[in-house]
Write a protein that holds these residues in place. Structure first.
Motif, PDB file in Angstrom:
ATOM      1  N   VAL A  36       7.093  23.087 -10.946  1.00 30.70           N
ATOM      2  CA  VAL A  36       6.967  24.031 -11.140  1.00 30.70           C
ATOM      3  C   VAL A  36       6.546  25.206  -9.726  1.00 30.70           C
ATOM      4  CG1 VAL A  36       4.432  25.416 -11.218  1.00 30.70           C
ATOM      5  CG2 VAL A  36       4.670  23.691 -12.464  1.00 30.70           C
ATOM      6  N   VAL A  37       6.897  25.136  -8.849  1.00 31.47           N
ATOM      7  CA  VAL A  37       7.281  26.310  -7.557  1.00 31.47           C
ATOM      8  C   VAL A  37       8.448  26.536  -8.379  1.00 31.47           C
ATOM      9  CG1 VAL A  37       7.374  26.627  -5.041  1.00 31.47           C
ATOM     10  CG2 VAL A  37       5.097  25.236  -5.727  1.00 31.47           C
ATOM     11  N   ALA A  48       3.035  13.593  -9.244  1.00 32.59           N
ATOM     12  CA  ALA A  48       1.875  14.801  -8.588  1.00 32.59           C
ATOM     13  C   ALA A  48       2.913  16.033  -8.088  1.00 32.59           C
ATOM     14  CB  ALA A  48       1.252  15.017  -8.094  1.00 32.59           C
ATOM     15  N   ILE A  49       3.638  15.184  -6.753  1.00 28.67           N
ATOM     16  CA  ILE A  49       4.758  15.946  -5.727  1.00 28.67           C
ATOM     17  C   ILE A  49       5.909  16.951  -6.840  1.00 28.67           C
ATOM     18  CG2 ILE A  49       6.562  16.202  -3.735  1.00 28.67           C
ATOM     19  CD1 ILE A  49       3.935  14.228  -1.786  1.00 28.67           C
ATOM     20  N   HIS A  91       0.933  -1.093   0.622  1.00 31.46           N
ATOM     21  CA  HIS A  91      -0.015   0.064  -0.369  1.00 31.46           C
ATOM     22  C   HIS A  91       0.943   1.631  -0.152  1.00 31.46           C
ATOM     23  CE1 HIS A  91      -3.796  -2.495   2.046  1.00 31.46           C
ATOM     24  NE2 HIS A  91      -3.334  -2.393   0.213  1.00 31.46           N
ATOM     25  N   PHE A  92       1.670   0.927   1.008  1.00 31.91           N
ATOM     26  CA  PHE A  92       2.941   2.008   0.771  1.00 31.91           C
ATOM     27  C   PHE A  92       3.529   2.917  -0.615  1.00 31.91           C
ATOM     28  CE2 PHE A  92       7.036   3.827   0.771  1.00 31.91           C
ATOM     29  CZ  PHE A  92       7.282   4.682   1.749  1.00 31.91           C
ATOM     30  N   MET A  93       3.546   1.310  -1.594  1.00 32.46           N
ATOM     31  CA  MET A  93       4.849   1.756  -2.553  1.00 32.46           C
ATOM     32  C   MET A  93       3.530   2.316  -3.566  1.00 32.46           C
ATOM     33  SD  MET A  93       7.446   1.217  -2.209  1.00 32.46           S
ATOM     34  CE  MET A  93       7.985   1.680  -4.295  1.00 32.46           C
ATOM     35  N   LEU A  94       2.407   1.785  -3.545  1.00 32.17           N
ATOM     36  CA  LEU A  94       1.048   2.170  -4.172  1.00 32.17           C
ATOM     37  C   LEU A  94       0.719   4.081  -3.821  1.00 32.17           C
ATOM     38  CD1 LEU A  94      -1.607   1.034  -5.911  1.00 32.17           C
ATOM     39  CD2 LEU A  94      -2.636   1.283  -3.841  1.00 32.17           C
ATOM     40  N   GLY A  95       0.991   4.443  -3.010  1.00 33.51           N
ATOM     41  CA  GLY A  95       0.396   5.720  -2.438  1.00 33.51           C
ATOM     42  C   GLY A  95       1.700   6.435  -3.541  1.00 33.51           C
TER      43      GLY A  95
END
Length: 199
Positions: A25-26, A18-19, A7-11
């Motif tokens: 961009v920031v 995205a991060i 589940h951690f790897m999927l997250g």
């Protein structure tokens, strides 16, 4: 414990792209703010400046350079800094590497049908590559060392900045309906998350 790890790897696979994209961009916006804000404050009172004005200015400058570069005189003017960098010993290597990579991603200066698949001797399968030069190209250093009807094909590696350039007979290549930028993105991610159909 294994279930938590999965589940951690999927997250991670969901959040990390995205991060990193947001962080890029920031970083770009904040860098433009640091560079261009002092110039705006020389022209405008402080109360009229708003956050993001420098970033909008940068976008406007990039678009203006792209439009004006269609004019031969302006194009030569904008390319002058690059020509200066190409004369500096160490900087020239970095500049040319970045420029070639950007051109590759954008599909600039490539022949039509420049994405190909090839079967190499001893390899039970096909490799996806990008044609960079042909033996018929005039003024090319590679063209001088290639035999007639040969092409230089670059085979990128997945998940790393590397690859191989191979001289192959043009008759042994199969054209692929894909732009060089799409092919490079597809190869570097090993096809994960890509839905484009390859002929």
């Amino acid at each position: 414990m294994k279930m938590i790890g999965r589940h951690f790897m999927l997250g991670i696979t969901i959040l990390l792209p995205a991060i990193l994209s947001i962080q890029l961009v920031v970083w770009l916006v904040s860098t433009m703010e640091r560079w261009l804000k002092p110039l705006w404050l020389l022209l405008l009172p402080n109360q009229f400046y708003f956050p993001g004005l420098a970033a909008l200015t940068f976008v406007g400058i990039v678009v203006a350079v792209g439009i004006s570069a269609r004019l031969p005189i302006a194009d030569r003017l904008w390319r002058m800094p690059g020509r200066v960098l190409e004369r500096l010993p160490v900087v020239a290597f970095i500049y040319n590497m970045i420029r070639d990579f950007v051109d590759l991603m954008g599909g600039k200066n490539f022949e039509d049908q420049s994405v190909v698949s090839a079967s190499l001797p001893g390899v039970n399968g096909r490799l996806l590559g990008i044609v960079t030069r042909r033996s018929s190209d005039e003024g090319s250093a590679l063209g001088d060392v290639m035999e007639d009807q040969e092409v230089a094909v670059y085979f990128p590696m997945s998940y790393q900045a590397g690859g191989y350039m191979v001289f192959l007979p043009e008759s042994e290549l199969t054209d692929v309906d894909m732009t060089p930028g799409e092919a490079l993105s597809l190869i570097m991610t090993a096809g994960l998350g890509q839905s484009k159909h390859v002929k």
